[in-house]
Design a protein around this motif. Structure first.
Motif, PDB file in Angstrom:
ATOM      1  N   PHE A  10       2.619 -13.901  -7.768  1.00  0.00           N
ATOM      2  CA  PHE A  10       2.028 -14.206  -6.481  1.00  0.00           C
ATOM      3  C   PHE A  10       0.900 -15.214  -6.658  1.00  0.00           C
ATOM      4  CE2 PHE A  10       4.018 -10.222  -5.289  1.00  0.00           C
ATOM      5  CZ  PHE A  10       4.475 -10.544  -4.014  1.00  0.00           C
ATOM      6  N   LYS A  11       0.967 -16.275  -5.860  1.00  0.00           N
ATOM      7  CA  LYS A  11      -0.073 -17.299  -5.915  1.00  0.00           C
ATOM      8  C   LYS A  11      -1.108 -17.078  -4.813  1.00  0.00           C
ATOM      9  CE  LYS A  11       1.746 -19.798  -9.260  1.00  0.00           C
ATOM     10  NZ  LYS A  11       1.071 -19.929 -10.562  1.00  0.00           N
ATOM     11  N   LEU A  12      -0.633 -16.535  -3.687  1.00  0.00           N
ATOM     12  CA  LEU A  12      -1.518 -16.422  -2.534  1.00  0.00           C
ATOM     13  C   LEU A  12      -1.887 -14.963  -2.288  1.00  0.00           C
ATOM     14  CD1 LEU A  12       0.418 -18.854  -0.167  1.00  0.00           C
ATOM     15  CD2 LEU A  12      -1.644 -19.358  -1.459  1.00  0.00           C
ATOM     16  N   PRO A  13      -3.174 -14.700  -2.104  1.00  0.00           N
ATOM     17  CA  PRO A  13      -3.589 -13.319  -1.858  1.00  0.00           C
ATOM     18  C   PRO A  13      -2.976 -12.752  -0.585  1.00  0.00           C
ATOM     19  CG  PRO A  13      -5.418 -14.859  -1.475  1.00  0.00           C
ATOM     20  CD  PRO A  13      -4.321 -15.635  -2.117  1.00  0.00           C
ATOM     21  N   GLU A  14      -2.649 -13.641   0.397  1.00  0.00           N
ATOM     22  CA  GLU A  14      -2.082 -13.114   1.643  1.00  0.00           C
ATOM     23  C   GLU A  14      -0.703 -12.483   1.430  1.00  0.00           C
ATOM     24  OE1 GLU A  14      -1.995 -17.712   2.150  1.00  0.00           O
ATOM     25  OE2 GLU A  14      -3.337 -16.199   1.298  1.00  0.00           O
ATOM     26  N   ASP A  15       0.040 -12.946   0.396  1.00  0.00           N
ATOM     27  CA  ASP A  15       1.334 -12.319   0.090  1.00  0.00           C
ATOM     28  C   ASP A  15       1.146 -10.837  -0.210  1.00  0.00           C
ATOM     29  OD1 ASP A  15       2.602 -14.743   0.344  1.00  0.00           O
ATOM     30  OD2 ASP A  15       2.427 -15.223  -1.788  1.00  0.00           O
ATOM     31  N   GLU A  16       0.175 -10.574  -1.070  1.00  0.00           N
ATOM     32  CA  GLU A  16      -0.091  -9.190  -1.447  1.00  0.00           C
ATOM     33  C   GLU A  16      -0.645  -8.404  -0.266  1.00  0.00           C
ATOM     34  OE1 GLU A  16      -1.315  -8.356  -5.790  1.00  0.00           O
ATOM     35  OE2 GLU A  16      -2.284 -10.245  -5.243  1.00  0.00           O
ATOM     36  N   MET A  17      -1.473  -9.027   0.532  1.00  0.00           N
ATOM     37  CA  MET A  17      -2.066  -8.337   1.681  1.00  0.00           C
ATOM     38  C   MET A  17      -0.995  -7.893   2.668  1.00  0.00           C
ATOM     39  SD  MET A  17      -5.222  -8.048   1.074  1.00  0.00           S
ATOM     40  CE  MET A  17      -5.762  -7.497   2.678  1.00  0.00           C
ATOM     41  N   VAL A  18      -0.023  -8.778   2.904  1.00  0.00           N
ATOM     42  CA  VAL A  18       1.073  -8.438   3.831  1.00  0.00           C
ATOM     43  C   VAL A  18       1.865  -7.255   3.299  1.00  0.00           C
ATOM     44  CG1 VAL A  18       3.264  -9.248   4.780  1.00  0.00           C
ATOM     45  CG2 VAL A  18       1.270 -10.724   4.858  1.00  0.00           C
ATOM     46  N   LEU A  19       2.196  -7.302   2.007  1.00  0.00           N
ATOM     47  CA  LEU A  19       2.950  -6.204   1.408  1.00  0.00           C
ATOM     48  C   LEU A  19       2.176  -4.893   1.453  1.00  0.00           C
ATOM     49  CD1 LEU A  19       4.859  -7.476  -1.748  1.00  0.00           C
ATOM     50  CD2 LEU A  19       5.797  -6.298   0.230  1.00  0.00           C
ATOM     51  N   LYS A  20       0.878  -4.983   1.143  1.00  0.00           N
ATOM     52  CA  LYS A  20       0.056  -3.774   1.156  1.00  0.00           C
ATOM     53  C   LYS A  20      -0.018  -3.180   2.556  1.00  0.00           C
ATOM     54  CE  LYS A  20      -2.888  -4.672  -2.861  1.00  0.00           C
ATOM     55  NZ  LYS A  20      -4.238  -5.058  -3.330  1.00  0.00           N
ATOM     56  N   LYS A  21      -0.129  -4.049   3.556  1.00  0.00           N
ATOM     57  CA  LYS A  21      -0.201  -3.570   4.938  1.00  0.00           C
ATOM     58  C   LYS A  21       1.099  -2.889   5.345  1.00  0.00           C
ATOM     59  CE  LYS A  21      -1.469  -5.045   9.607  1.00  0.00           C
ATOM     60  NZ  LYS A  21      -1.862  -6.166  10.480  1.00  0.00           N
ATOM     61  N   LEU A  22       2.206  -3.504   4.969  1.00  0.00           N
ATOM     62  CA  LEU A  22       3.511  -2.904   5.278  1.00  0.00           C
ATOM     63  C   LEU A  22       3.689  -1.576   4.543  1.00  0.00           C
ATOM     64  CD1 LEU A  22       5.773  -6.100   5.134  1.00  0.00           C
ATOM     65  CD2 LEU A  22       5.204  -4.778   7.184  1.00  0.00           C
ATOM     66  N   SER A  23       3.268  -1.550   3.288  1.00  0.00           N
ATOM     67  CA  SER A  23       3.422  -0.331   2.484  1.00  0.00           C
ATOM     68  C   SER A  23       2.616   0.829   3.052  1.00  0.00           C
ATOM     69  CB  SER A  23       2.981  -0.590   1.037  1.00  0.00           C
ATOM     70  OG  SER A  23       3.765  -1.603   0.445  1.00  0.00           O
ATOM     71  N   ARG A  24       1.446   0.502   3.635  1.00  0.00           N
ATOM     72  CA  ARG A  24       0.599   1.562   4.186  1.00  0.00           C
ATOM     73  C   ARG A  24       1.224   2.227   5.403  1.00  0.00           C
ATOM     74  NH1 ARG A  24      -3.872  -1.898   2.976  1.00  0.00           N
ATOM     75  NH2 ARG A  24      -3.869  -2.659   5.129  1.00  0.00           N
ATOM     76  N   GLY A  25       2.225   1.574   5.990  1.00  0.00           N
ATOM     77  CA  GLY A  25       2.915   2.164   7.141  1.00  0.00           C
ATOM     78  C   GLY A  25       3.710   3.399   6.782  1.00  0.00           C
ATOM     79  N   TYR A  26       4.003   3.570   5.498  1.00  0.00           N
ATOM     80  CA  TYR A  26       4.758   4.732   5.027  1.00  0.00           C
ATOM     81  C   TYR A  26       3.783   5.747   4.441  1.00  0.00           C
ATOM     82  CZ  TYR A  26       8.859   1.732   5.467  1.00  0.00           C
ATOM     83  OH  TYR A  26       9.844   0.906   5.955  1.00  0.00           O
TER      84      TYR A  26
END
Length: 769
Positions: A10-26
Motif C-alpha cells: 500500500f502506497k496511500l494511507p487512505e487505502d488502509e483507512m478504507v479497508l479498516k473502516k469496512l472491516s469495522r462494520g463486522y
C-alpha cells in the motif's frame, strides 16, 4: 499487463483507512455488553414459544461471552432449555455440561439438573436419570435453603420424573436398523490406485486442448459412486446479510445467517454452536472441531475476521490454503514459487537471498544429483499418483492471461492488504519451520522473510478460484416450522477446493450428479456411462435451466472456454422454438404459439397472433401476483392464498402453455396450500400437475423430479392413500438413490414411510386421495 502480477504494498494511507473502516462494520470481536442483550432477546422469543429463534439468540450471546464467566454459563443453560423444547435432548445435555464447566451459579443448579434428568428419561436412559433424582433429593434434604414455593415446584417435578423413570425402566434403548445401515453404500467399493478419493472405474487422462480429464474404465451403472472427496480447504459463506450500519437502534445483529447454523470447520448443521474463545465470529459443532480448526488455521485467522469478511471468501480460501500447506512436504512447490519471484523480479527486499535460503533449506526427495524428476501429469507425484494435497491444489490453473487487468490488480491489492495485516500481527515464524522434517505445529508464515513467497502463493490461489472453486450446497427445508409436508431448496453453504472433482470437465447435460455431506463431495453416475466415455460434470449452466446462448456467455465469462458439449451442438443446430417451459399458448384454441417478435397460433385453422412483448408483460404481472400469494402462504393466511392462486391459475391457462414453468409453480403452491389445510385429495391433484411440468423440463430421472416425488409421497402418506403412497415412495427412492445414495435425509424418510405403510393392517378398498 504482464502475466505475472506483483504483490503491491500500500502506497496511500487512505487505502488502509478504507479497508479498516469496512472491516469495522463486522462485529467479530467479543463484546462484554452483548451477552446480556442477546439473553434478553432470547428470553422474549422463548416466552413466545419460538424456541428456534431463542436458540439462535442464546448462541449469539455465547459467542460474545468470555470463557469461564457467568455470562457464558447462563447463555448455555438458557439455550439448553430451548433445545429441550425442540426435542434436541443430546444437545441439551451437552449444553448443561458446558454451563456447569463455565461456572453455572450454585443457586440455579437444581433447575438444570432436573432438565438433565428429564432429557435422560426421554433418551431412554432411566438409570442415569434415577441417580440424578436421588442426588437432588439428598441435596434438598441436606441444604433446605429453597423458599417453600420453589421447593414445592421442584418436589412436584421430581415426583413426575420418578413416574416417567418407572415407566421406562423396563424398556431397552434401541437403534434403528435403517440408521445403522444408512451409510452402507457411502464408501468407494474399490479405490483407484492412480487417483485418491476416486473409484477404480475411472482413469486420469490428459489432452493438449482439454487438459486433464477422467474417463470410464468400464461400463458404469446409474447411481455408482465415482468420487468421494473431502475438500482440501473450505470456508463457510458468511451469507447474504450485510453488516449493520452505524447509527441503528442496536449495534448487535439479531438476524439469522448461515454462520449461526453450521459448523465453521466441518459444515455440520447444528443449533448448539461452540464459539472460538478469542472471537465472536467462528463457531463450531463441538470442542473437538474448534480445537482442530485452531491448530490448522484459526490461530492465524482469529484476529483477521473483519478483514477476511471485507476481502471476501476467495481471499479467505487463499490464506487458509497456504496455512494448510505448512502441514505437508511442499519443498517442490516452494522452489517453484521462489523461481517465480526470482524470474519475475518481484519488488520485495532481499528477494534473491530469500530464494537462495529457501532453495537450500527445502531440498525435496524428488531431487537427485542436481536433476529434478517432473511428474508426467501436472498435480501428480513422481510416481504418477494424483492426490488430494497442496501439490494438486497448486497445479490448478490460475488462467492469469484470461483475467482482466482490473481483476488482477484488485486481487493483488487484496493479497497485499492481507500480507500487510499478517506482518503487522507480529506472529512469529522462521524459515526452518517450513522444513518437511519439522514437527507439524501451527506456525504462521507471517513475519519472517518467507512472507513474500506465501503472498505469491495466495495470489495464485485467488486467481485459481474463479474457475476451480466449488460451491458446497445443502438441501434446506423451507416454509413454516409446523408444515406436515416439507419443501426444500438448495442453498450454498460454503466454497471449497476439491482437487479430484476439479478434474471433471463440463457438460450442459452431464452424466454425473454431485452432492455434499458436510465438506465431503460425492460424485455419482446419473446415467449409464459406457467404457471409454468421459465423466462429465455441470459447472452451473445446465440445459434445463437456460438456453444455449446464455449458457455459452456464462461459461465464456467465468471459465474462459466455448462449450462444445453435445447439448450445445444439438441446440445450436436446432430449428425448434423456445423450450416448452417458456412457451405461450393461443388464447382462443390453446394451441402452441410460434414465432419470434410476433407469435402466431400453431393451428392451421386459427389466425390468432400477438406480440411477444405483450405476453411477456402479462407474465410479469402474473409473477407479481404469485409472489403476493406465496407471501400469504408463508404467513399462514391460507384461504386468501388459495383464492389468489386459483385466480392466477385461471389467468395462466389463458396464455401460458400447459408445461410452462410458471404453471408448474402455481400448481406446486396450490398443493402446499391445500396440504396445509389438510385437503390431501386436492393437494395431490395439484402436485401431480406440477410433476408433469418438472418432468418435461428436467427429465423423469432428474434430481428435481426426485424432490417433487418425495413431496407427493408425503401427501399420499398423510392422506392414508396406501397404494398410491407405496408406489410414489418407490419411484422417489429410486431417483434419489441415484443422485444421493442411501445416506440422504429424504431417502431415509422414504424408507421410514415405506416401513410404516407395510406395517399397516389391510384397509378396505375405497375412494383414493
Amino acid at each position: 499487463m504482464e502475466t505475472h502480477v506483483r504483490l503491491l504494498p500500500f502506497k496511500l494511507p487512505e487505502d488502509e483507512m478504507v479497508l479498516k473502516k469496512l472491516s469495522r462494520g463486522y462485529l467479530v470481536e467479543k463484546d462484554p455488553d452483548a451477552p446480556l442483550f442477546y439473553k434478553k432477546e432470547g428470553n422474549k422469543k422463548f416466552q413466545e414459544k419460538d424456541y428456534m429463534g431463542a436458540t439462535v439468540l442464546y448462541s449469539k450471546g455465547v459467542s460474545h461471552s468470555a470463557p469461564n464467566t457467568e455470562d457464558i454459563s447462563l447463555c448455555y443453560a438458557n439455550r439448553s432449555a430451548a433445545l429441550f423444547h425442540l426435542g434436541q435432548y443430546e444437545a441439551c445435555l451437552k449444553d448443561i455440561i458446558r454451563a456447569q464447566v463455565h461456572g453455572y451459579p450454585e443457586r440455579l443448579q437444581p433447575k438444570v439438573m432436573l432438565r438433565r434428568a428429564e432429557c435422560l428419561v426421554n433418551l431412554g436412559r432411566p438409570q442415569e436419570a434415577s441417580q440424578i433424582i436421588s442426588d437432588l433429593e439428598s441435596s434438598f434434604a441436606a441444604k433446605q435453603t429453597l423458599a417453600a414455593s420453589q421447593f414445592q415446584i421442584l418436589q412436584s417435578t421430581l415426583y413426575h420424573l420418578k413416574m416417567k423413570v418407572q415407566e421406562k425402566e423396563h424398556l431397552t434403548e434401541t437403534f434403528p436398523a435403517a440408521l445403522t445401515n444408512a451409510f452402507e453404500d457411502m464408501n468407494l467399493r474399490e479405490e483407484n490406485e492412480q487417483i485418491s478419493s476416486a473409484s477404480s472405474s475411472v482413469s486420469l487422462c490428459t489432452d493438449p486442448l482439454k487438459g486433464r480429464y477422467l474417463i470410464a474404465t468400464k461400463d458404469i451403472l446409474p447411481g455408482e459412486l465415482l468420487v468421494k472427496e473431502d475438500a482440501f480447504v473450505s470456508v463457510l459463506n458468511p451469507g447474504e446479510l450485510p453488516p449493520l450500519r452505524y447509527g441503528l437502534e442496536s449495534k448487535w445483529d439479531t438476524r439469522v445467517a448461515i454462520g449461526d447454523l453450521y459448523c465453521h470447520r466441518c459444515l455440520k448443521h447444528t443449533l448448539a454452536t461452540v464459539p472460538c474463545d478469542g472471537c465472536s465470529y467462528a463457531k463450531y459443532c463441538s470442542q473437538e472441531c474448534m480445537q482442530q480448526a485452531w491448530d490448522l488455521y484459526h490461530s492465524t485467522e482469529c484476529s483477521l475476521g473483519g478483514l477476511l469478511l471485507t476481502l471476501g471468501v476467495f481471499c479467505h480460501i487463499a490464506l487458509r490454503s497456504t496455512l494448510l500447506a505448512r502441514f505437508e512436504d511442499i519443498g517442490k512447490v516452494m522452489r517453484t514459487l521462489c523461481g517465480e519471484i526470482s524470474n519475475k523480479d518481484i519488488s520485495f527486499p532481499e528477494s534473491k537471498n530469500l530464494v537462495q535460503t529457501l532453495n537450500y533449506d527445502l531440498g525435496g526427495e524428488s531431487e537427485r544429483n542436481g536433476k529434478t524428476l517432473e511428474p508426467p501429469i501436472p498435480g501428480c507425484d513422481i510416481n504418477g499418483k494424483y492426490e488430494n494435497n497442496y501439490n494438486a491444489v497448486f497445479s490448478l490453473l490460475p488462467h492469469t492471461k484470461h483475467h482482466s487487468p482490473e481483476h488482477k490488480f484488485l486481487c493483488a491489492l487484496s493479497v497485499s492488504a492481507l500480507c500487510r495485516q499478517l506482518e503487522a500481527a507480529s506472529l512469529q515464524t522462521c524459515t526452518a519451520s517450513l522444513k518437511p522434517s519439522q514437527p507439524k505445529a501451527a506456525v504462521v508464515p507471517a513475519t519472517c522473510q518467507e512472507l513474500p513467497v506465501w503472498g505469491v502463493a495466495m495470489l495464485r490461489h485467488v486467481l485459481q478460484l474463479q474457475c476451480n472453486a466449488q460451491a458446497i450446497t445443502a438441501m434446506q427445508q423451507t416454509g413454516s416450522e409446523g408444515n406436515i409436508v416439507t419443501d426444500s431448496r438448495q442453498v450454498r453453504l460454503a466454497t471449497g477446493v476439491f482437487p479430484v472433482v476439479s478434474l471433471l470437465n463440463h457438460s450442459c447435460s452431464p452424466n454425473t450428479s454431485v452432492s455434499f455431506i458436510g465438506t465431503v463431495a460425492t460424485v455419482r453416475a446419473s446415467q449409464q456411462i459406457g467404457k471409454g466415455q468421459e465423466i462429465l460434470h455441470c459447472y452451473g449452466p445446465h440445459e434445463s435451466r437456460m438456453g444455449v446462448a446464455e449458457r455459452q456467455q456464462k461459461l465464456r465469462s467465468q471459465y474462459f472456454f466455448d462449450c462444445n458439449c453435445l447439448a450445445c451442438q444439438n441446440e445450436k443446430h436446432s430449428t425448434t422454438a423456445a423450450p416448452r417451459w417458456e412457451a405461450f399458448c393461443c388464447n382462443r384454441c390453446r394451441e402452441l404459439m410460434q414465432g419470434d417478435n410476433v407469435l402466431s397460433c400453431g393451428s392451421a385453422s386459427c389466425m390468432e397472433s400477438v406480440s411477444r412483448d405483450h405476453l411477456v408483460s402479462r407474465l410479469q404481472v402474473l409473477q407479481k401476483q404469485v409472489a403476493v400469494a406465496q407471501k400469504l402462504l408463508r404467513n399462514g393466511k391460507l384461504e386468501r392464498a388459495i383464492q389468489l392462486l386459483l385466480g392466477c391459475r385461471q389467468d395462466a391457462e389463458s396464455f401460458l402453455w400447459v408445461e410452462h414453468s410458471m404453471v408448474g409453480e402455481i400448481e406446486d403452491d396450490l398443493a402446499q396450500a391445500y396440504a396445509a389445510v389438510g385437503d390431501w385429495h386436492k393437494s395431490a391433484a395439484h402436485l401431480q400437475k406440477s410433476l408433469r411440468v418438472v418432468e418435461v423440463r428436467h427429465g423423469p430421472c432428474s434430481v428435481e423430479m426426485g424432490h417433487e416425488l418425495f413431496k407427493l409421497a408425503q401427501i399420499f402418506f398423510n392422506g392414508c392413500a396406501v397404494p398410491e403412497a407405496l408406489s410414489t415412495v418407490h419411484k422417489a427412492e429410486k431417483v434419489l438413490l441415484v443422485h444421493y445414495g442411501p445416506g440422504n435425509d429424504e431417502v431415509q424418510e422414504l424408507q421410514k414411510m415405506k416401513s410404516c405403510l407395510l406395517d399397516l393392517p389391510p384397509i378396505p378398498v375405497g375412494p383414493s386421495v
